[in-house]
Every structure is written in C-alpha cells, then in structure tokens.
Design a protein around this motif. Structure first.
Motif, PDB file in Angstrom:
ATOM      1  N   GLY A 216       0.794  -1.224   0.000  1.00 54.78           N
ATOM      2  CA  GLY A 216       0.000   0.000   0.000  1.00 54.78           C
ATOM      3  C   GLY A 216       0.825   1.272   0.000  1.00 54.78           C
ATOM      4  O   GLY A 216       0.278   2.360  -0.123  1.00 54.78           O
ATOM      5  N   GLY A 217       2.148   1.158   0.122  1.00 55.02           N
ATOM      6  CA  GLY A 217       3.017   2.332   0.115  1.00 55.02           C
ATOM      7  C   GLY A 217       3.106   2.945  -1.275  1.00 55.02           C
ATOM      8  O   GLY A 217       2.662   2.371  -2.264  1.00 55.02           O
ATOM      9  N   SER A 218       3.728   4.116  -1.343  1.00 60.26           N
ATOM     10  CA  SER A 218       3.788   4.873  -2.591  1.00 60.26           C
ATOM     11  C   SER A 218       5.224   5.204  -2.980  1.00 60.26           C
ATOM     12  O   SER A 218       6.052   5.526  -2.126  1.00 60.26           O
ATOM     13  CB  SER A 218       2.994   6.175  -2.409  1.00 60.26           C
ATOM     14  OG  SER A 218       3.235   7.050  -3.466  1.00 60.26           O
ATOM     15  N   PHE A 219       5.499   5.172  -4.288  1.00 57.53           N
ATOM     16  CA  PHE A 219       6.806   5.576  -4.802  1.00 57.53           C
ATOM     17  C   PHE A 219       7.133   7.006  -4.411  1.00 57.53           C
ATOM     18  O   PHE A 219       8.294   7.347  -4.188  1.00 57.53           O
ATOM     19  CB  PHE A 219       6.841   5.410  -6.328  1.00 57.53           C
ATOM     20  CG  PHE A 219       8.130   5.826  -6.955  1.00 57.53           C
ATOM     21  CD1 PHE A 219       9.277   5.062  -6.800  1.00 57.53           C
ATOM     22  CD2 PHE A 219       8.212   6.993  -7.694  1.00 57.53           C
ATOM     23  CE1 PHE A 219      10.478   5.446  -7.373  1.00 57.53           C
ATOM     24  CE2 PHE A 219       9.406   7.385  -8.277  1.00 57.53           C
ATOM     25  CZ  PHE A 219      10.543   6.605  -8.115  1.00 57.53           C
ATOM     26  N   ALA A 220       6.101   7.860  -4.299  1.00 56.79           N
ATOM     27  CA  ALA A 220       6.319   9.257  -3.898  1.00 56.79           C
ATOM     28  C   ALA A 220       7.007   9.332  -2.535  1.00 56.79           C
ATOM     29  O   ALA A 220       7.763  10.272  -2.272  1.00 56.79           O
ATOM     30  CB  ALA A 220       4.995  10.015  -3.873  1.00 56.79           C
ATOM     31  N   ASP A 221       6.779   8.343  -1.674  1.00 63.79           N
ATOM     32  CA  ASP A 221       7.459   8.313  -0.374  1.00 63.79           C
ATOM     33  C   ASP A 221       8.967   8.120  -0.547  1.00 63.79           C
ATOM     34  O   ASP A 221       9.756   8.680   0.211  1.00 63.79           O
ATOM     35  CB  ASP A 221       6.890   7.203   0.513  1.00 63.79           C
ATOM     36  CG  ASP A 221       5.460   7.480   0.916  1.00 63.79           C
ATOM     37  OD1 ASP A 221       5.157   8.618   1.323  1.00 63.79           O
ATOM     38  OD2 ASP A 221       4.630   6.545   0.821  1.00 63.79           O
TER      39      ASP A 221
END
Length: 181
Positions: free
Chosen positions: A100-105
């Motif tokens: 559920g994490g994001s590349f933007a992080d």
C-alpha cells in the motif's frame, strides 16, 4: 552478461546517474487463516535461494550503500540475507515499502536523506511493480505490466542524479533463474 555496478553509474546530487534496485522478497510461507500476514517468514527454500542470489550478485561485483526494507518479516529476512553477504553497508526499515506504500514516499525520502551512492529496496508485489512503473513513467500503471518474481529484481537508472517520477529508465529485469545461471 555484465551486471556490474560502476561508481560512474550512481551518485545523487552530483549530476551523475543514480541506480535503484527494486527487489521482491524471497519465497515465503503460505498465508494461514488467523495468522497475521505481516508475520509470514521465508521458507527454508526461500532463504537458500536468497542466499545463492546474494552470493551470485556479490561475485558479479554488486554492492549497495544501503538497503531499504519493508517492515514485513519476509522482506526484512530477504534484506538481512543480502546484508549478511556484504552486499550493503546498512539496512533500514522503510514503512512505505509495506503493501500500500507509494513511490512518492521514496522520492521524499531521498530529498530528506541527501546523498548516497547506491540503493536497493526490498518489498512486495504488486506494489514494487507499480513503483518501477512510476519511476519510468509508465502510465496508466498496471500491476501486471512489470512482474517481479520472488527474489527477482528490477534496476532503474535515474540519469539526472535524483529519484523522481517518470525520470528513470528500466535497465534490468532479472528473475532468480537468470541471476543463478
């Protein structure tokens, strides 16, 4: 096939390219009813295969300054094997690598972290596939457009020296079978 990291291939903040290797965790225990998914560990076969892959990558000259790992047990175990085989200087748990994490992080992390010379991130499908697609600008993203096998990896090169959406080039997509040839 030459799969060697050279110093000229990566160094953020210097205008030289940055290389990020996206690694899927090894073979893990099957989900069990009533058991939390975050606790699933690598199987014996998964540990053995990850160790063989780590040793092969090391024999080809691969080395990262840092490994980032999902907090889930199977990903941490995969990253710890790579660390044990001296493929990295350090290991950090990176919460956004959990499902559920994001590349933007990761983009934000690099901005806050500053300079490093090489990086590998260990996580899960289909999220890693989506992260690679975001890195190379493949839109609309689709979970099956780029598939990482268990203990497989994708290498993305960022020519401008920083990790950012749509700025990378996919340079390798390796299954464990290819690495172990």
């Amino acid at each position: 096939m030459e799969l060697e990291l050279g110093a000229e291939d990566h160094n953020p903040g210097t205008g030289r390219a940055v290389t990020v290797d996206f690694v899927r965790h090894g073979i893990a225990e099957e989900p069990q009813p009533g058991r939390e998914d975050t606790l699933r560990a690598l199987t014996d076969e998964g540990r053995k295969r990850c160790r063989k892959i780590a040793r092969q990558l090391k024999s080809m000259g691969w080395k990262w300054d840092l490994l980032l790992s999902s907090p889930l047990v199977r990903a941490r175990q995969t990253a710890e094997i790579f660390l044990d085989e001296n493929l990295a200087e350090d290991l950090e748990v990176f919460e956004p690598l959990a499902p559920g994490g994001s590349f933007a992080d990761l983009v934000r992390w690099q901005t806050e972290r500053g300079s490093f010379t090489s990086l590998a991130v260990v996580g899960h499908q289909p999220d890693l596939s989506l992260w690679v697609q975001a890195a190379i600008g493949l839109q609309p993203a689709h979970p099956e457009a780029i598939t990482l096998k268990k203990a497989g990896l994708a290498r993305v090169r960022f020519a401008e020296g920083r990790i950012d959406c749509g700025q990378g080039s996919l340079t390798l997509l390796l299954s464990p079978k290819v690495v172990l040839r």
